[in-house]
Scaffold this active site. Structure first.
Site, PDB file in Angstrom:
ATOM      1  N   GLY A  59       0.839  -1.093  -0.142  1.00 16.18           N
ATOM      2  CA  GLY A  59       0.119  -0.008  -0.059  1.00 16.18           C
ATOM      3  C   GLY A  59       0.854   1.217  -0.002  1.00 16.18           C
ATOM      4  O   GLY A  59       1.941   1.074  -0.433  1.00 16.18           O
ATOM      5  N   SER A  60       0.449   2.209   0.541  1.00 21.46           N
ATOM      6  CA  SER A  60       1.038   3.465   0.407  1.00 21.46           C
ATOM      7  C   SER A  60       2.455   3.793   1.423  1.00 21.46           C
ATOM      8  O   SER A  60       2.290   3.021   2.628  1.00 21.46           O
ATOM      9  CB  SER A  60       0.110   4.602   0.681  1.00 21.46           C
ATOM     10  OG  SER A  60      -0.379   4.707   2.203  1.00 21.46           O
ATOM     11  N   THR A  61       3.347   4.380   1.249  1.00 20.75           N
ATOM     12  CA  THR A  61       4.427   4.511   2.207  1.00 20.75           C
ATOM     13  C   THR A  61       3.916   5.086   3.332  1.00 20.75           C
ATOM     14  O   THR A  61       4.250   4.709   4.745  1.00 20.75           O
ATOM     15  CB  THR A  61       5.301   5.474   1.501  1.00 20.75           C
ATOM     16  OG1 THR A  61       5.963   5.076   0.560  1.00 20.75           O
ATOM     17  CG2 THR A  61       6.308   5.816   2.558  1.00 20.75           C
ATOM     18  N   THR A  64       0.885   4.669   4.867  1.00 18.99           N
ATOM     19  CA  THR A  64       0.122   3.823   5.852  1.00 18.99           C
ATOM     20  C   THR A  64       1.256   2.742   6.062  1.00 18.99           C
ATOM     21  O   THR A  64       1.163   2.178   7.333  1.00 18.99           O
ATOM     22  CB  THR A  64      -1.134   3.258   5.250  1.00 18.99           C
ATOM     23  OG1 THR A  64      -1.999   4.147   4.910  1.00 18.99           O
ATOM     24  CG2 THR A  64      -1.691   1.980   5.883  1.00 18.99           C
ATOM     25  N   GLY A  65       2.158   2.250   5.203  1.00 17.20           N
ATOM     26  CA  GLY A  65       3.005   1.394   5.563  1.00 17.20           C
ATOM     27  C   GLY A  65       4.038   1.554   6.783  1.00 17.20           C
ATOM     28  O   GLY A  65       4.358   0.827   7.545  1.00 17.20           O
ATOM     29  N   GLU A  81       5.723  -3.321   1.011  1.00 20.95           N
ATOM     30  CA  GLU A  81       6.022  -2.993  -0.292  1.00 20.95           C
ATOM     31  C   GLU A  81       5.077  -1.843  -0.881  1.00 20.95           C
ATOM     32  O   GLU A  81       3.678  -1.796  -0.737  1.00 20.95           O
ATOM     33  CB  GLU A  81       5.423  -4.244  -1.398  1.00 20.95           C
ATOM     34  CG  GLU A  81       5.882  -4.388  -2.594  1.00 20.95           C
ATOM     35  CD  GLU A  81       5.130  -3.403  -3.517  1.00 20.95           C
ATOM     36  OE1 GLU A  81       5.530  -2.428  -3.759  1.00 20.95           O
ATOM     37  OE2 GLU A  81       4.224  -4.008  -4.206  1.00 20.95           O
ATOM     38  N   CYS A 102       2.162   0.117  -8.480  1.00 20.94           N
ATOM     39  CA  CYS A 102       3.076   0.683  -7.788  1.00 20.94           C
ATOM     40  C   CYS A 102       4.423   0.966  -8.540  1.00 20.94           C
ATOM     41  O   CYS A 102       5.080   1.730  -8.153  1.00 20.94           O
ATOM     42  CB  CYS A 102       3.577  -0.154  -6.374  1.00 20.94           C
ATOM     43  SG  CYS A 102       3.603  -1.971  -6.818  1.00 20.94           S
TER      44      CYS A 102
END
Ligand code: NDP
Length: 494
Positions: free
Chosen positions: A245-247, A249-250, A267, A301
């Site tokens: 997902g997004s950086t 939220t990661g 990822e 991505c």
């Protein structure tokens, strides 16, 4: 072209109430969320918005399965056989799954057939084989006391435990398989949380796993929004989190995992450069960006997004790309003739339109597209921006839509410097007919994958993941399966 008619099995599946899938059973949800068809904005199903109790039930089910050995304790050859049967069942249901993916995610049915089910079953078969190929090593030890004692050591790769897989909405079935298969091959149990936008195909995947012989409790699915994911990754019985997902939220997910020392693979996003050198075949580079930048409406991505073209070929490139983009026909994913399909949601459509507007305000030129689409679904015209500079928002942030920014460079040195000038580092591509140039530049590119004269295509054996803020760890290949194991050292005195 006429739209594909939905199979009776797909219609029946959509009409069912969807909750979670725990211990081999569908669990009704007390709270539900609507699931939309992005091609017209209509509700096609409902799915559960699972609370923390449901998440706890799913994790405990997976943990019990792990502890009692119903899967982790099988002979590797038995796990491999069942995973191959699972793959064959997914292949037998490929059209049904492809239709579910297209009506829920919006993408072309051609793509759902080729990638989301076609490439996915190849990935599944590849990963099934790893069940019998994991191994440790033997060690000739030098421990010196007490005198006269000899020691032999060896390592074992054991299942890491219960794996939580957080799956985004761009490739819901394929990325669910990326999380599930290495974990199951390694003997782990899993709990998958699909995106609330696209929860359907993961639920069907879990049903097929059960039918193929994966024991109940080994593959669970909890549907729901961000709070569901948060409850899952924070659960103390989760041993490993695999997130795509997004950086932004990661980072939250990584923090939550570290709180209870769960291992994690992240990822995350990308702002992937494509460098077109003066000696490149422009026709091939244009075809390359049509695939590598616009696949799945750019909701990929690793999609090419910053296109750096040598000054000597810029006009030729922009004209050819704009001409190619202008011929694309727009329509629902279920129309096999439509080449531009909706993006996943109204929210994503508005976010992409916001980026196009920001580019306009910052002085970029619209070489193609960029106009609102008068249609009920969530459509965005493929948009080519020229005259983009490195500091514009569209050149720095992940857009996750069909918007390509073209910039220029003069020397190879400048191309490398511009490509690396990003906090992302997922993928990059070099377009050149000079193999020496490519070989000399590859080590200097800060990206987890570098393609030469191609972009975006993946293979199950090729490690995939990011440098810098594009993530931690690798999916695919042996790294994916080994990432679902813990190493135990054994020391024997004799
Ligand atoms: P997010 O990264 O925000 O969400 C991905 C998943 O994580 C969703 O299922 C989300 O649920 C869940 N989630 C959210 N918060 C948490 C949390 N604290 N703990 C655990 N799980 C959580 O992506 P979005 O869907 O919001 O998309 C936003 C942007 O992210 C896109 O525009 C794109 O740039 C990027 N993205 C990148 C992807 C990639 O492949 N690298 C894939 C998808 C998006 P919920 O949706 O309910 O918040």
């Amino acid at each position: 072209m006429a739209q594909v008619e939905l199979l009776a099995a797909v219609q029946a599946f959509l009409a069912r109430p969807h909750g979670s899938f725990i211990e081999g059973k569908a669990i009704a949800a007390s709270r539900t969320l609507p699931v939309y068809n992005p091609a017209n904005g209509e509700t096609i199903a409902t799915a559960g918005d699972s609370d923390a109790d449901t998440v706890d039930q799913a994790v405990r089910s997976a943990h019990t399965a792990l502890r009692d050995g119903r899967w982790s304790g099988l002979r590797p050859a038995d796990r491999e056989r069942i995973l191959l049967a699972f793959t064959a069942l997914v292949e037998a249901h490929a059209e049904e799954l492809a239709q579910i993916e297209t009506i829920n995610q919006g993408k072309s049915i051609n793509l759902s057939r080729a990638l989301d089910t076609g490439a996915t079953t190849e990935f599944m078969r590849y990963m099934a084989g790893w069940a019998t190929k994991l191994h440790g090593e033997s060690l000739d030890l030098s421990i010196a006391m007490p005198p006269g004692t000899r020691y032999t050591g060896y390592t074992r790769r054991e299942p890491v435990g219960v794996v939580a897989g957080i799956v985004p909405w761009n490739f819901p079935l394929m990325i669910a398989a990326w999380k599930v298969m290495p974990a199951l091959a390694a003997g782990c149990s899993v709990v998958i949380k699909p995106s609330p936008e696209t929860p359907l195909s993961a639920l069907r995947l879990a049903e097929l796993a059960l039918e193929a012989g994966v024991p109940p409790g080994v593959f669970n699915v909890v549907t729901g929004a961000g709070a569901t994911g948060q409850a899952l990754v924070s659960h103390p019985l989760i041993a490993k989190v695999s997130f795509t997902g997004s950086t932004q939220t990661g980072k939250l997910v990584g923090h939550a995992a570290v709180e209870h020392m769960a291992r994690f693979t992240l990822e995350l996003g990308g702002k992937n450069p494509m460098m077109v050198f003066g000696d490149a075949d422009i026709g091939k580079a244009v075809q390359g960006v049509m695939l590598g930048g616009l696949l799945n409406q750019g909701q990929v991505c690793a999609a090419a997004s910053r296109i750096y073209v040598h000054k000597s070929r810029h006009d030729e490139f922009v004209n050819a790309l704009s001409a190619a983009v202008s011929t694309l026909t727009l329509g629902p994913g279920l129309d096999p003739g439509a080449q531009v399909n909706p993006v996943v949601s109204r929210r994503q459509q508005q976010a992409i339109e916001g980026y196009i507007e920001s580019a306009r305000q910052e002085g970029a030129k619209l070489a193609a597209g960029g106009k609102p689409v008068e249609a009920p679904g969530f459509f965005v015209q493929p948009t080519i921006l020229s005259g983009v500079s490195q500091d514009m928002k569209v050149a720095r942030e992940e857009i996750f839509g069909p918007v390509l920014s073209v910039l220029t460079f003069d020397t190879d040195e400048e191309a490398v410097q511009l490509a690396n000038d990003s906090h992302y580092g997922l993928g990059a591509s070099l377009w050149t007919s000079d193999i020496s140039r490519a070989m000399n530049l590859i080590p200097r590119i800060e990206a987890g994958t570098v393609w030469v004269n191609t972009h975006v295509l993946l293979d199950p054996s090729m490690p995939f993941g990011g440098y810098k803020q594009s993530g931690i760890g690798r999916e695919f290949g042996r790294h994916a399966v080994e990432g679902c194991t813990e190493i135990k050292s054994v020391c024997i005195a004799h």
